[in-house]
Motif scaffolding. Structure first.
Motif, PDB file in Angstrom:
ATOM      1  N   GLY A  68     -16.805  -0.815 -24.087  1.00 20.88           N
ATOM      2  CA  GLY A  68     -16.911  -2.362 -24.130  1.00 20.88           C
ATOM      3  C   GLY A  68     -15.359  -2.532 -23.830  1.00 20.88           C
ATOM      4  O   GLY A  68     -14.480  -1.465 -23.784  1.00 20.88           O
ATOM      5  N   PRO A  69     -14.878  -4.010 -23.672  1.00 20.00           N
ATOM      6  CA  PRO A  69     -13.525  -4.290 -23.675  1.00 20.00           C
ATOM      7  C   PRO A  69     -12.828  -3.992 -25.097  1.00 20.00           C
ATOM      8  O   PRO A  69     -13.211  -3.789 -26.024  1.00 20.00           O
ATOM      9  CB  PRO A  69     -13.627  -5.807 -23.575  1.00 20.00           C
ATOM     10  CG  PRO A  69     -14.843  -6.129 -23.154  1.00 20.00           C
ATOM     11  CD  PRO A  69     -15.950  -5.011 -23.477  1.00 20.00           C
ATOM     12  N   ALA A  70     -11.660  -3.301 -24.751  1.00 20.27           N
ATOM     13  CA  ALA A  70     -10.726  -2.871 -25.747  1.00 20.27           C
ATOM     14  C   ALA A  70     -10.645  -4.164 -26.993  1.00 20.27           C
ATOM     15  O   ALA A  70     -10.348  -5.224 -26.447  1.00 20.27           O
ATOM     16  CB  ALA A  70      -9.480  -2.189 -25.400  1.00 20.27           C
ATOM     17  N   ASP A  72      -8.191  -3.236 -29.595  1.00 18.89           N
ATOM     18  CA  ASP A  72      -6.972  -2.803 -30.400  1.00 18.89           C
ATOM     19  C   ASP A  72      -6.180  -4.292 -29.934  1.00 18.89           C
ATOM     20  O   ASP A  72      -5.921  -4.523 -28.780  1.00 18.89           O
ATOM     21  CB  ASP A  72      -6.196  -1.549 -29.818  1.00 18.89           C
ATOM     22  CG  ASP A  72      -7.118  -0.497 -30.403  1.00 18.89           C
ATOM     23  OD1 ASP A  72      -8.266  -0.709 -30.973  1.00 18.89           O
ATOM     24  OD2 ASP A  72      -6.628   0.682 -30.317  1.00 18.89           O
ATOM     25  N   PRO A  73      -5.335  -4.591 -30.813  1.00 21.84           N
ATOM     26  CA  PRO A  73      -4.353  -5.600 -30.793  1.00 21.84           C
ATOM     27  C   PRO A  73      -3.122  -5.367 -29.631  1.00 21.84           C
ATOM     28  O   PRO A  73      -2.778  -6.530 -29.117  1.00 21.84           O
ATOM     29  CB  PRO A  73      -3.466  -5.951 -32.244  1.00 21.84           C
ATOM     30  CG  PRO A  73      -4.071  -4.803 -33.005  1.00 21.84           C
ATOM     31  CD  PRO A  73      -5.046  -4.178 -32.406  1.00 21.84           C
ATOM     32  N   ASP A  74      -2.844  -4.305 -29.422  1.00 25.07           N
ATOM     33  CA  ASP A  74      -1.928  -3.959 -28.179  1.00 25.07           C
ATOM     34  C   ASP A  74      -2.424  -3.795 -26.937  1.00 25.07           C
ATOM     35  O   ASP A  74      -2.038  -3.285 -26.002  1.00 25.07           O
ATOM     36  CB  ASP A  74      -0.906  -2.927 -28.820  1.00 25.07           C
ATOM     37  CG  ASP A  74      -1.863  -1.536 -28.875  1.00 25.07           C
ATOM     38  OD1 ASP A  74      -2.937  -1.502 -28.988  1.00 25.07           O
ATOM     39  OD2 ASP A  74      -1.076  -0.330 -28.758  1.00 25.07           O
ATOM     40  N   ALA A  75      -3.861  -3.784 -27.005  1.00 24.53           N
ATOM     41  CA  ALA A  75      -4.724  -3.659 -25.643  1.00 24.53           C
ATOM     42  C   ALA A  75      -5.153  -4.987 -24.968  1.00 24.53           C
ATOM     43  O   ALA A  75      -5.650  -5.732 -25.785  1.00 24.53           O
ATOM     44  CB  ALA A  75      -5.763  -2.636 -25.849  1.00 24.53           C
ATOM     45  N   ASP A  76      -4.857  -4.963 -23.766  1.00 21.35           N
ATOM     46  CA  ASP A  76      -5.423  -6.380 -23.143  1.00 21.35           C
ATOM     47  C   ASP A  76      -6.860  -5.952 -22.520  1.00 21.35           C
ATOM     48  O   ASP A  76      -7.065  -5.090 -21.781  1.00 21.35           O
ATOM     49  CB  ASP A  76      -4.541  -6.476 -21.855  1.00 21.35           C
ATOM     50  CG  ASP A  76      -5.018  -7.599 -20.927  1.00 21.35           C
ATOM     51  OD1 ASP A  76      -6.147  -8.392 -21.240  1.00 21.35           O
ATOM     52  OD2 ASP A  76      -4.217  -8.058 -19.949  1.00 21.35           O
ATOM     53  N   PRO A  77      -7.977  -6.517 -23.135  1.00 26.13           N
ATOM     54  CA  PRO A  77      -9.077  -6.576 -23.145  1.00 26.13           C
ATOM     55  C   PRO A  77      -9.836  -6.833 -21.735  1.00 26.13           C
ATOM     56  O   PRO A  77     -10.833  -6.687 -21.163  1.00 26.13           O
ATOM     57  CB  PRO A  77      -9.789  -7.279 -24.026  1.00 26.13           C
ATOM     58  CG  PRO A  77      -9.038  -8.260 -24.411  1.00 26.13           C
ATOM     59  CD  PRO A  77      -7.674  -7.859 -24.289  1.00 26.13           C
ATOM     60  N   THR A  78      -8.914  -7.455 -20.934  1.00 30.86           N
ATOM     61  CA  THR A  78      -9.444  -7.841 -19.786  1.00 30.86           C
ATOM     62  C   THR A  78      -8.964  -6.698 -18.523  1.00 30.86           C
ATOM     63  O   THR A  78      -9.780  -6.875 -17.596  1.00 30.86           O
ATOM     64  CB  THR A  78      -8.470  -9.073 -19.036  1.00 30.86           C
ATOM     65  OG1 THR A  78      -7.226  -8.985 -18.795  1.00 30.86           O
ATOM     66  CG2 THR A  78      -8.881 -10.274 -19.661  1.00 30.86           C
ATOM     67  N   VAL A 117      -8.801   3.238 -19.936  1.00 23.09           N
ATOM     68  CA  VAL A 117      -9.892   3.000 -20.993  1.00 23.09           C
ATOM     69  C   VAL A 117      -9.148   3.809 -22.241  1.00 23.09           C
ATOM     70  O   VAL A 117      -8.495   4.872 -22.175  1.00 23.09           O
ATOM     71  CB  VAL A 117     -10.966   4.081 -20.700  1.00 23.09           C
ATOM     72  CG1 VAL A 117     -12.004   3.977 -21.505  1.00 23.09           C
ATOM     73  CG2 VAL A 117     -11.611   3.613 -19.271  1.00 23.09           C
ATOM     74  N   ILE A 118      -9.363   3.541 -23.590  1.00 23.18           N
ATOM     75  CA  ILE A 118      -8.884   4.049 -24.671  1.00 23.18           C
ATOM     76  C   ILE A 118     -10.250   4.600 -25.478  1.00 23.18           C
ATOM     77  O   ILE A 118     -11.192   4.083 -25.269  1.00 23.18           O
ATOM     78  CB  ILE A 118      -7.862   3.065 -25.434  1.00 23.18           C
ATOM     79  CG1 ILE A 118      -8.745   1.852 -26.018  1.00 23.18           C
ATOM     80  CG2 ILE A 118      -6.640   2.794 -24.790  1.00 23.18           C
ATOM     81  CD1 ILE A 118      -7.841   1.024 -27.027  1.00 23.18           C
TER      82      ILE A 118
END
Length: 163
Positions: A68-70, A72-78, A117-118
């Motif tokens: 799904g979308p990330a 994590d606060p330092d990742a842009d989920p878009t 992807v993380i």
């Protein structure tokens, strides 16, 4: 909570996540293997293995991957997705299920226009780290420690999936 009540709650939450994922960009993929009764092969008689292979064998889920979308606060989920799980039944490893699940996951994420992807992996899960690194993933320096009765370190891996 433990025992039957915990199992019932877990199953209910699992079914809800599969039926109604949090967003349209969350997916669950499964690996299925046909289970043939190989013990019966010597006694098959006319047609032998070809006759047995022509019958419909039961299927079993032997692995899964979810993403799904990330978050994590330092990742842009878009543009950054997270591989939430990649699991293969230990009795069915080394048959390509993990690779196929990972490749199918990446195909879906590219289609959904993610560019990277993380994933989080236990630092002592050397098999998973080696598998992902062989597929082009690498540690990005982020880590976290979970309290699981003792501190358990996780490392974050990332890969670029832009076409």
């Amino acid at each position: 909570m433990t025992g039957a009540a915990a199992e019932e709650m877990w199953q209910s939450q699992w079914e809800e996540a599969v039926i109604a994922p949090p967003t349209p960009r969350h997916r669950l993929l499964v690996a299925i293997e046909r289970i043939l009764d190989t013990d019966a092969f010597p006694a098959l008689g006319p047609g032998g293995i070809a006759a047995a292979a022509a019958t419909v064998a039961p299927e079993r889920i032997v692995g899964l991957a979810s993403h799904g979308p990330a978050e994590d606060p330092d990742a842009d989920p878009t543009v950054t997705a997270e591989l939430l799980s990649l699991l293969v039944d230990p009795d069915h490893i080394r048959r390509g299920h993990g690779s196929r699940l990972l490749n199918a996951t990446i195909d879906h994420l590219v289609e959904d226009q993610f560019s990277s992807v993380i994933t989080w992996v236990f630092a002592d899960n050397h098999a998973m780290l080696a598998f992902l690194e062989s597929a082009g993933w690498g540690e990005d320096g982020a880590e976290r420690v979970l309290d699981m009765g003792r501190p358990v370190r996780m490392v974050r891996l990332v890969t670029d999936i832009r076409p």
